[in-house]
Design an enzyme around this catalytic site. Sequence first.
Site, PDB file in Angstrom:
ATOM      1  N   PRO A  16      13.814  -5.689  -9.113  1.00  0.00           N
ATOM      2  CA  PRO A  16      14.872  -6.698  -9.214  1.00  0.00           C
ATOM      3  C   PRO A  16      15.745  -6.414 -10.422  1.00  0.00           C
ATOM      4  O   PRO A  16      15.242  -6.212 -11.531  1.00  0.00           O
ATOM      5  CB  PRO A  16      14.092  -8.008  -9.382  1.00  0.00           C
ATOM      6  N   ALA A  18      19.375  -7.918 -12.214  1.00  0.00           N
ATOM      7  CA  ALA A  18      20.454  -8.907 -12.184  1.00  0.00           C
ATOM      8  C   ALA A  18      21.797  -8.225 -12.008  1.00  0.00           C
ATOM      9  O   ALA A  18      22.112  -7.242 -12.702  1.00  0.00           O
ATOM     10  CB  ALA A  18      20.448  -9.725 -13.476  1.00  0.00           C
ATOM     11  N   CYS A 100      11.791  -9.725 -17.774  1.00  0.00           N
ATOM     12  CA  CYS A 100      13.168  -9.541 -18.220  1.00  0.00           C
ATOM     13  C   CYS A 100      13.247  -9.629 -19.744  1.00  0.00           C
ATOM     14  O   CYS A 100      12.793 -10.610 -20.336  1.00  0.00           O
ATOM     15  CB  CYS A 100      14.086 -10.590 -17.581  1.00  0.00           C
ATOM     16  N   LYS A 140       5.857 -10.050 -12.216  1.00  0.00           N
ATOM     17  CA  LYS A 140       6.442  -8.878 -12.881  1.00  0.00           C
ATOM     18  C   LYS A 140       6.355  -9.096 -14.386  1.00  0.00           C
ATOM     19  O   LYS A 140       6.817 -10.129 -14.899  1.00  0.00           O
ATOM     20  CB  LYS A 140       7.904  -8.708 -12.451  1.00  0.00           C
ATOM     21  N   ASP A 203      11.201   4.345 -15.836  1.00  0.00           N
ATOM     22  CA  ASP A 203      11.588   5.759 -15.972  1.00  0.00           C
ATOM     23  C   ASP A 203      11.167   6.633 -14.795  1.00  0.00           C
ATOM     24  O   ASP A 203      10.990   7.843 -14.953  1.00  0.00           O
ATOM     25  CB  ASP A 203      11.015   6.354 -17.269  1.00  0.00           C
ATOM     26  N   GLY A 225      14.158   1.073 -10.558  1.00  0.00           N
ATOM     27  CA  GLY A 225      15.307   0.235 -10.823  1.00  0.00           C
ATOM     28  C   GLY A 225      16.549   1.023 -11.141  1.00  0.00           C
ATOM     29  O   GLY A 225      17.280   1.467 -10.252  1.00  0.00           O
ATOM     30  N   ARG A 226      16.802   1.237 -12.435  1.00  0.00           N
ATOM     31  CA  ARG A 226      18.059   1.840 -12.870  1.00  0.00           C
ATOM     32  C   ARG A 226      18.313   3.213 -12.259  1.00  0.00           C
ATOM     33  O   ARG A 226      19.466   3.585 -12.024  1.00  0.00           O
ATOM     34  CB  ARG A 226      18.071   1.939 -14.402  1.00  0.00           C
TER      35      ARG A 226
END
Length: 333
Positions: A16, A18, A100, A140, A203, A225-226
């Site tokens: 997830p 944002a 987060c 999470k 990572d 994610g990223r």
Amino acid sequence: MNYLGFTLRNNLFVAPMAGVTDRPFRQLCKRLGAGLAVSEMVTSNSLLYGSAKTRRRADHAGEVEPIVVQIAGADPDMLAAAARYNVERGAQIIDINMGCPAKKVCNVMAGSALMQNEPLVARILEAVVKAVPGVPVTLKIRTGWNRENKNAPTIARIAEECGVRAIAIHGRTRADQYQGQAEYDTIALVKTLVNIPVIANGDIDTPEKARFVLDYTQADGVMIGRAAQGRPWLFREIEHYLKTGAVLPAPTCHEIHTILREHLTDLYAFYGEETGIKIARKHIGWYTKGIAGAARFRHMMNQLDNVTAQLAAADEFFLGQRAGNQPIYAEAA
């Protein structure tokens, strides 16, 4: 993968994020190889349930199951109510955000700031699990709130005792934000301490890294994610590598252009033209990162204020890259 009663195509999860993991992005990642995608976090503040942002974040129309909604907050009763609210609207798994690191989230003692208060963590988890009987609740977290206080093992055991069905761990502390390198020793330790699925995050940006993290931690899956921003095909690359040991060829500029075009169309339809154009800018920037001339293109594209011009600029950029049908990379892009 059998996950909490659902059959997934694999053990690759979309983290997830944002402002990123909206319905168009989740659907795209699932189509390109992800087994499960978690929504952007939804507030537990009932005063905001009716806001346009919250309604969009809870919009799962036409999405491949299971529908996973992540909720955020620090009050057990409010989080329990938010869980019920989202289950009533189609959520099949409720995920609780205690990972987060953003200041605006941690300043109200939500997100990863909650890891500093283990009794409150237990009260929250108990309240949410009790609020949605029959619906799996997942969690999470990070490895801790700073490097001197890596209490993920304790939080994981509390979670299991409270009835949480799975846990995802980002291999950094709250204090680390996204700096430095993720570590996987804590995740590996947690895996030895609990009997619920553990998902490793942090990572994981190549097929080889996914294989390494799965082997090193013995985690049940990996969460990305990223690294998937502008590279949603990363999931199919990892899926193929885990199955065969072979590395898929990189996508051509033609394919990247096609995927981007489909993504933009979905964004405009989901958000409407005015907001869709703004949301699309960051995605276009991620898709073009590393391609020759991209920096100059992004600067020009960010000045455009209508769908027709934005699409035309993207078309022109990618059509100019198609010589040999291969992506052309440059350090300054």
